[in-house]
Scaffold this motif. Structure first.
Motif, PDB file in Angstrom:
ATOM      1  N   UNK A 199       0.830  -1.213   0.000  1.00  0.00           N
ATOM      2  CA  UNK A 199       0.000   0.000   0.000  1.00  0.00           C
ATOM      3  C   UNK A 199       0.862   1.258   0.000  1.00  0.00           C
ATOM      4  N   UNK A 200       1.950   1.226   0.745  1.00  0.00           N
ATOM      5  CA  UNK A 200       2.819   2.399   0.833  1.00  0.00           C
ATOM      6  C   UNK A 200       3.434   2.723  -0.522  1.00  0.00           C
ATOM      7  N   UNK A 201       3.864   1.695  -1.247  1.00  0.00           N
ATOM      8  CA  UNK A 201       4.440   1.915  -2.575  1.00  0.00           C
ATOM      9  C   UNK A 201       3.418   2.558  -3.509  1.00  0.00           C
ATOM     10  N   UNK A 206       1.240   8.457  -6.004  1.00  0.00           N
ATOM     11  CA  UNK A 206       0.209   9.463  -6.245  1.00  0.00           C
ATOM     12  C   UNK A 206       0.422  10.780  -5.546  1.00  0.00           C
ATOM     13  N   UNK A 207       1.515  10.911  -4.784  1.00  0.00           N
ATOM     14  CA  UNK A 207       1.737  12.137  -4.018  1.00  0.00           C
ATOM     15  C   UNK A 207       1.872  13.344  -4.936  1.00  0.00           C
ATOM     16  N   UNK A 208       2.518  13.169  -6.099  1.00  0.00           N
ATOM     17  CA  UNK A 208       2.715  14.277  -7.035  1.00  0.00           C
ATOM     18  C   UNK A 208       1.868  14.107  -8.298  1.00  0.00           C
ATOM     19  N   UNK A 209       0.801  13.316  -8.205  1.00  0.00           N
ATOM     20  CA  UNK A 209      -0.046  13.078  -9.366  1.00  0.00           C
ATOM     21  C   UNK A 209      -1.133  14.153  -9.484  1.00  0.00           C
ATOM     22  N   UNK A 210      -1.729  14.247 -10.663  1.00  0.00           N
ATOM     23  CA  UNK A 210      -2.866  15.151 -10.860  1.00  0.00           C
ATOM     24  C   UNK A 210      -4.013  14.660  -9.979  1.00  0.00           C
ATOM     25  N   UNK A 211      -4.571  15.518  -9.102  1.00  0.00           N
ATOM     26  CA  UNK A 211      -5.561  15.062  -8.121  1.00  0.00           C
ATOM     27  C   UNK A 211      -6.951  14.811  -8.705  1.00  0.00           C
ATOM     28  N   UNK A 212      -7.054  13.815  -9.564  1.00  0.00           N
ATOM     29  CA  UNK A 212      -8.345  13.405 -10.131  1.00  0.00           C
ATOM     30  C   UNK A 212      -8.662  12.023  -9.572  1.00  0.00           C
ATOM     31  N   UNK A 213      -9.690  11.957  -8.749  1.00  0.00           N
ATOM     32  CA  UNK A 213     -10.027  10.724  -8.048  1.00  0.00           C
ATOM     33  C   UNK A 213     -10.973   9.865  -8.891  1.00  0.00           C
ATOM     34  N   UNK A 215     -11.199   5.669 -10.575  1.00  0.00           N
ATOM     35  CA  UNK A 215     -10.641   4.338 -10.314  1.00  0.00           C
ATOM     36  C   UNK A 215      -9.375   4.012 -11.109  1.00  0.00           C
ATOM     37  N   UNK A 216      -9.240   4.573 -12.319  1.00  0.00           N
ATOM     38  CA  UNK A 216      -8.120   4.210 -13.180  1.00  0.00           C
ATOM     39  C   UNK A 216      -6.965   5.210 -13.110  1.00  0.00           C
ATOM     40  N   UNK A 217      -7.107   6.330 -12.377  1.00  0.00           N
ATOM     41  CA  UNK A 217      -6.021   7.314 -12.305  1.00  0.00           C
ATOM     42  C   UNK A 217      -5.013   6.926 -11.230  1.00  0.00           C
ATOM     43  N   UNK A 218      -3.793   7.422 -11.386  1.00  0.00           N
ATOM     44  CA  UNK A 218      -2.745   7.150 -10.399  1.00  0.00           C
ATOM     45  C   UNK A 218      -3.146   7.699  -9.030  1.00  0.00           C
ATOM     46  N   UNK A 219      -3.758   8.887  -9.027  1.00  0.00           N
ATOM     47  CA  UNK A 219      -4.184   9.495  -7.765  1.00  0.00           C
ATOM     48  C   UNK A 219      -5.300   8.677  -7.119  1.00  0.00           C
ATOM     49  N   UNK A 220      -6.258   8.215  -7.926  1.00  0.00           N
ATOM     50  CA  UNK A 220      -7.351   7.419  -7.384  1.00  0.00           C
ATOM     51  C   UNK A 220      -6.851   6.129  -6.756  1.00  0.00           C
ATOM     52  N   UNK A 221      -5.929   5.457  -7.421  1.00  0.00           N
ATOM     53  CA  UNK A 221      -5.346   4.224  -6.867  1.00  0.00           C
ATOM     54  C   UNK A 221      -4.572   4.515  -5.591  1.00  0.00           C
ATOM     55  N   UNK A 226      -4.123   4.531   0.373  1.00  0.00           N
ATOM     56  CA  UNK A 226      -4.021   5.317   1.597  1.00  0.00           C
ATOM     57  C   UNK A 226      -5.104   4.894   2.595  1.00  0.00           C
ATOM     58  N   UNK A 227      -6.312   4.699   2.104  1.00  0.00           N
ATOM     59  CA  UNK A 227      -7.400   4.282   2.995  1.00  0.00           C
ATOM     60  C   UNK A 227      -7.110   2.909   3.607  1.00  0.00           C
ATOM     61  N   UNK A 228      -6.564   2.006   2.800  1.00  0.00           N
ATOM     62  CA  UNK A 228      -6.228   0.672   3.333  1.00  0.00           C
ATOM     63  C   UNK A 228      -5.119   0.783   4.383  1.00  0.00           C
TER      64      UNK A 228
END
Length: 476
Positions: A199-201, A206-213, A215-221, A226-228
């Motif tokens: 989960x940490x990896x 996504x820390x520097x990804x475009x913040x679009x939440x 399911x298929x975006x790096x930020x969404x994943x 993070x929730x897990x």
């Protein structure tokens, strides 16, 4: 005709931004804005700085700007009006002013957490920082040198011994994460730790990804990871809270038990579970990337510096000769590694893991005869002092002796760990893990670089080409 239509549409699209920019101009009776150009709307100077970071010429990019406009100037970065500040006085202002708050990308805030130390100011910041320092202060960490020693030796046994070629950077990342799991979480190896590693990896990506939440975006994943991870850490917090109540574990067993024990005397406000989780995630992020970067670049440097390699080796061999076989290093041993740490400090001076950072003005601020409007970004960069020839003679030369007498270095000039109330609370932990790791590396191995390209890029931390592959040879 098509060109005219395009220009008309483009002007209409940019008009709101131009109007907004006009509103930021100060009335004639107030202090002026700093010199410089905001550039084109939205874009500003962002691409120029990013290109310089990627090509490892960020220091030169900022130096040209300071030579042109002076130590304070305005520009536009990443869609925000920005003021760039340079020099020791600027660093003191940035690290001590309560009128500035850390400016992070939205993606970083969402993944690290809104109740972390990075998001706090004023009394709230002092309260949580004080809680973290109860565990990260030297007199507490000295008790954990043996545990760090055990983790380092296990790491080398599993990942270095018997290998003829390794990639240093990913391996040091694995080591620093193991140290964090043991020291911060008190988490033994097993399914929970393996799940947290995965989960940490995914969170990091996504820390520097475009913040679009989605399911298929790096930020969404990354958010889902993070929730897990937060659920796993919350479970650990509750379990340790129960053990503390039943007096089945010590309040200073690890960072979480230390944080849970605060407030029991009635003299301080206890941290909430959300604050413990968010600041645990912050420590995991900060301790993972920066420490692994420092270790990687020390190994990289020593491969091509026989003089300092011999000094580091002699210092650590003297310590090793005084130890019994299999005897772990102690706090006193670590404090004898003076040249090793001076070399590490010089690596931090020349290749700081954190190039710089942003703050946000919480109100209109007068600084050096200019106004920094409320809401504007403030950018500081470590190279403006650490590579300044007026502060460090011949700054391009690698010279660990600069740190023989730290009191001779002007305040707020060496800012690899920040400064003032914003100095990194984990700097002592970083010192211990760096010295323990380098002790065993130099006394047990010889190595040489095997990469064709010895360069690195900042993305955003300095990252060596191909992970820094080396040819490895164990010592008898």
């Amino acid at each position: 005709m098509p060109v005219i239509v395009f220009l008309t549409l483009f002007f209409l699209a940019c008009l709101p931004l131009l109007v907004l920019r006009k509103k930021t101009r100060r009335p004639p009776h107030e202090k002026p804005l700093p010199p410089g150009s905001l550039g084109f709307p939205l874009v500003g100077q962002s691409f120029g700085l990013l290109r310089a970071m990627r090509s490892n010429t960020g220091e030169q990019w900022l130096r040209r700007r300071s030579n042109k406009y002076g130590p304070i100037s305005k520009l536009s970065l990443f869609g925000r009006n920005t003021v760039f500040l340079a020099g020791p006085g600027a660093h003191k202002f940035v690290f001590t002013s309560d009128a500035l708050a850390l400016q992070q990308p939205k993606s970083a805030t969402a993944i690290i957490g809104s109740r972390s130390l990075l998001e706090m100011i004023g009394e709230e910041h002092r309260r949580v920082r004080g809680a973290l320092m109860q565990f990260l202060k030297p007199e507490v960490l000295r008790r954990y040198v043996g545990m760090i020693d055990h983790e380092v030796q296990r790491h080398l046994q599993m990942n270095w011994l018997g290998k003829t070629n390794i990639n240093v950077h990913p391996l040091t990342k694995g080591l620093t994460f193991d140290l964090i799991c043991s020291l911060v979480l008190g988490l033994e190896r097993g399914k929970i730790r393996e799940a947290l590693v995965q989960d940490f990896a995914e969170m990091l990506s996504g820390v520097w990804a475009v913040p679009i939440d989605l399911p298929f975006t790096k930020f969404g994943k990354s958010l889902r990871a993070r929730r897990r991870a937060a659920q796993l850490i919350s479970g650990i917090v509750r379990q340790k809270k129960t053990l503390l109540e039943q007096r089945k574990c010590s309040p200073d067993q690890d960072l979480i038990t230390c944080l849970l024990g605060l407030g029991g005397d009635g003299n301080s406000e206890p941290l909430t579970e959300e604050e413990i989780v968010d600041n645990t995630v912050l420590i995991m992020f900060a301790g993972h990337d920066t420490s692994s970067t420092l270790l990687t670049f020390i190994i990289r440097h020593l491969a091509n510096d026989p003089t300092n390699y011999d000094l580091v080796l002699r210092e650590n061999e003297d310590i090793a000769k005084a130890k019994a076989p299999s005897e772990a290093l102690t706090w006193d041993d670590v404090n004898k590694m003076k040249h090793t740490w001076r070399l590490a400090m010089e690596v931090l001076r020349t290749i700081p893991p954190v190039f710089g950072n942003f703050r946000r003005a919480l109100k209109d601020i007068e600084y050096e005869g200019y106004i920094i409007p409320k809401g504007w970004q403030v950018l500081w960069a470590s190279s403006t002092t650490q590579m300044d020839e007026n502060i460090f003679k011949s700054p391009e030369n690698f010279d660990p002796s600069r740190f023989e007498n730290p009191s001779c270095i002007p305040p707020y000039s060496f800012v690899a760990f920040g400064g003032g109330t914003r100095i990194c609370p984990g700097n002592e932990f970083a010192r211990i893990e760096t010295l323990v790791m380098m002790h065993y590396v130099v006394t047990r191995f010889k190595w040489r670089l095997s990469c064709k390209d010895n360069g690195f890029a900042r993305i955003p931390l300095p990252t060596p080409t191909d992970g820094l592959p080396i040819d490895l040879e164990p010592k008898n």
